[in-house]
Motif scaffolding. Structure first.
Motif, PDB file in Angstrom:
ATOM      1  N   LEU A 302       0.859  -1.173   0.000  1.00  0.00           N
ATOM      2  CA  LEU A 302       0.000   0.000   0.000  1.00  0.00           C
ATOM      3  C   LEU A 302       0.897   1.225   0.000  1.00  0.00           C
ATOM      4  O   LEU A 302       1.691   1.423   0.926  1.00  0.00           O
ATOM      5  CB  LEU A 302      -0.919  -0.001   1.226  1.00  0.00           C
ATOM      6  N   TRP A 303       0.774   2.066  -1.050  1.00  0.00           N
ATOM      7  CA  TRP A 303       1.629   3.234  -1.224  1.00  0.00           C
ATOM      8  C   TRP A 303       0.847   4.501  -0.873  1.00  0.00           C
ATOM      9  O   TRP A 303      -0.299   4.662  -1.289  1.00  0.00           O
ATOM     10  CB  TRP A 303       2.123   3.341  -2.668  1.00  0.00           C
ATOM     11  N   ASP A 304       1.488   5.392  -0.140  1.00  0.00           N
ATOM     12  CA  ASP A 304       0.884   6.679   0.170  1.00  0.00           C
ATOM     13  C   ASP A 304       0.745   7.499  -1.107  1.00  0.00           C
ATOM     14  O   ASP A 304       1.693   7.611  -1.895  1.00  0.00           O
ATOM     15  CB  ASP A 304       1.738   7.437   1.188  1.00  0.00           C
ATOM     16  N   ALA A 305      -0.432   8.089  -1.324  1.00  0.00           N
ATOM     17  CA  ALA A 305      -0.728   8.764  -2.588  1.00  0.00           C
ATOM     18  C   ALA A 305      -0.020  10.105  -2.724  1.00  0.00           C
ATOM     19  O   ALA A 305       0.013  10.663  -3.828  1.00  0.00           O
ATOM     20  CB  ALA A 305      -2.230   8.974  -2.729  1.00  0.00           C
ATOM     21  N   SER A 306       0.540  10.651  -1.657  1.00  0.00           N
ATOM     22  CA  SER A 306       1.225  11.945  -1.745  1.00  0.00           C
ATOM     23  C   SER A 306       2.744  11.807  -1.748  1.00  0.00           C
ATOM     24  O   SER A 306       3.441  12.404  -2.562  1.00  0.00           O
ATOM     25  CB  SER A 306       0.787  12.850  -0.585  1.00  0.00           C
TER      26      SER A 306
END
Length: 459
Positions: A302-306
């Motif tokens: 899960l990658w942080d969108a910012s």
């Protein structure tokens, strides 16, 4: 940021190693393992969620198995045995229409199938490709079915043509096709936010292409340094995420129609690159928290969108991950069953072979709340009404009324369909008459000019 209410989500992942691996489901917010569904081995693009109520997965065809693979369906919030369907051959990629009415699947033989989900009826089967189907997707308005195969071919089919042919085994006319890709198709996406209907494709030939859906015209090509194995779009549809065979994820801006040069090689210094996997990227999708990526290294990130850093890593110890889904957390809660009774979605066993048209005429389908469908055979329904009439019950009158309403609705739909066909035929006939009149007028004018010329030259 914590999720509240219906925004909370769950992560679904599976592998194709063997039937014992099954499906794992985690809480995306906390990373906690929620549940495990046994007996599933799904190939790439072989897992989907129907109306947030059912998980449907095609099963791989293992060597030595008889009769091909299968398609399993599990109810998310009910501890029931799965609905088992056994098509005539093993199904690989599957997809469903946006409204959940139709399920489409493709086989290694190149054959394609379309089922009606509620009844399980096989509506269409045809030879769509010369090689194995790899990806299938419906357009956003469910008007088209797009398929991609192992030889790089992409076909676009009209759903109206597919479902309107009387002979179920006769191939419908193809809207258009392309062989621009030089290797297997690895992903298909429709772009809903574009002014013109567009879809994207990725391939192991290290390219992603954008196409005009209606005409099949190639709009844009992006070339990469590695084979592209999975693609997804940012929720705003401004950025394309392309997973590669070496485990990296490339982020590029989607600017279809804005570039003067529609073809180009994307250098690595022009891309944002995410590195966090040790194996080929197998699936990409988005959640409310950020990007989800799956890999052959048996992990899901899960990658942080910012910041584009890894927030959570899920270890799937049972083999390479082939499919990932994001579903509402509330879909797993049995306590909400009483609130969903009026909006229950129905899934039936899928037919193995197409049935003759006359066998389906004895079935009446009642639709309630535009969601639930209940099928009765005409003979058993009439017999039940007769028996209830003998006892003078109000239920008999209710069933008789519902049967009458259903027949009237069917007649209304058929009348509307016939009127639309007549209108189309009339328009076509008028066009033909105008063309013929114009042609006759031109011929008469030419004949008149010839006669006048002949009279002038005659002594």
């Amino acid at each position: 940021m914590a999720q509240v209410g219906s925004e909370r989500e769950a992560l679904v992942a599976c592998s194709d190693r063997n039937l014992g691996t099954g499906i794992d489901i985690w809480d995306l917010q906390t990373g906690d393992h929620l549940t495990h569904i046994s007996t599933c081995a799904s190939p790439p693009h072989g897992l989907l969620c129907l109306k947030d109520q059912f998980l449907v997965a095609s099963q791989v065809n293992k060597h030595g198995s008889v009769g091909g693979g299968a398609v399993f369906a599990w109810h998310l919030n009910k501890p029931q045995s799965p609905i088992l369907s056994y098509p005539i051959e093993a199904i690989g990629p599957i997809c469903c229409s946006m409204d959940g009415v139709y399920l489409a699947g493709g086989a290694a033989s190149g054959n394609a199938y379309i089922w009606e989900v509620a009844s399980g009826r096989l509506l269409k089967t045809w030879h769509a490709h010369q090689t194995s189907l790899k990806c299938m997707v419906f357009s956003n308005d469910d008007s088209f079915l797009i398929s991609g195969s192992g030889d790089g071919m992409i076909c676009v089919w009209s759903m109206i043509s597919l479902l309107d042919v009387e002979n179920i085994e006769v191939s419908s006319s193809l809207l258009h096709y392309s062989l621009e890709h030089k290797s297997s198709i690895s992903g298909l996406l429709t772009v809903s936010g574009s002014s013109n209907s567009t879809f994207l494709s990725s391939s192991l030939d290290a390219t992603c292409k954008a196409w005009d859906l209606a005409s099949g015209r190639l709009v844009q090509t992006q070339e990469y340094q590695q084979a592209i194995t999975a693609i997804t779009l940012h929720p705003t549809e401004q950025f394309l995420f392309a997973g590669s065979k070496d485990g990296r994820i490339f982020i590029s801006e989607v600017n279809i129609g804005l570039m003067d040069e529609p073809f180009g090689v994307l250098e690595e210094d022009q891309l944002v690159i995410l590195e966090g996997h040790k194996g080929s990227i197998t699936a990409l999708t988005f959640s409310a928290l950020g990007l989800i990526s799956a890999s052959e290294d048996s992990t899901v990130c899960l990658w942080d969108a910012s910041s584009w850093t890894t927030m959570l890593r899920f270890n799937y110890h049972k083999g390479p991950v082939t499919n990932v889904l994001v579903i509402p957390y509330s879909s797993l809660l049995p306590s909400l069953n009483h609130q969903r009774n009026q909006h229950q979605f129905r899934v039936s066993v899928l037919e193995k072979c197409p049935q003759p048209a006359n066998l389906s005429k004895g079935t009446v389908t009642f639709l309630r709340d535009n969601e639930t469908s209940v099928d009765f055979s005409t003979s058993s329904l009439n017999r039940q009404i007769f028996e209830m009439e003998e006892e003078y019950t109000s239920a008999a009158l209710q069933m008789k009324l519902e049967t009458s309403i259903n027949h009237r609705m069917w007649a209304t739909r058929m009348t509307k369909h016939v009127m639309e066909m007549n209108k189309h035929l009339q328009t076509h006939l008028v066009d033909l008459m105008q063309t013929r009149l114009l042609r006759n007028t031109e011929n008469d004018s030419a004949t008149t000019r010839k006669n006048k010329k002949h009279k002038i030259t005659t002594p």
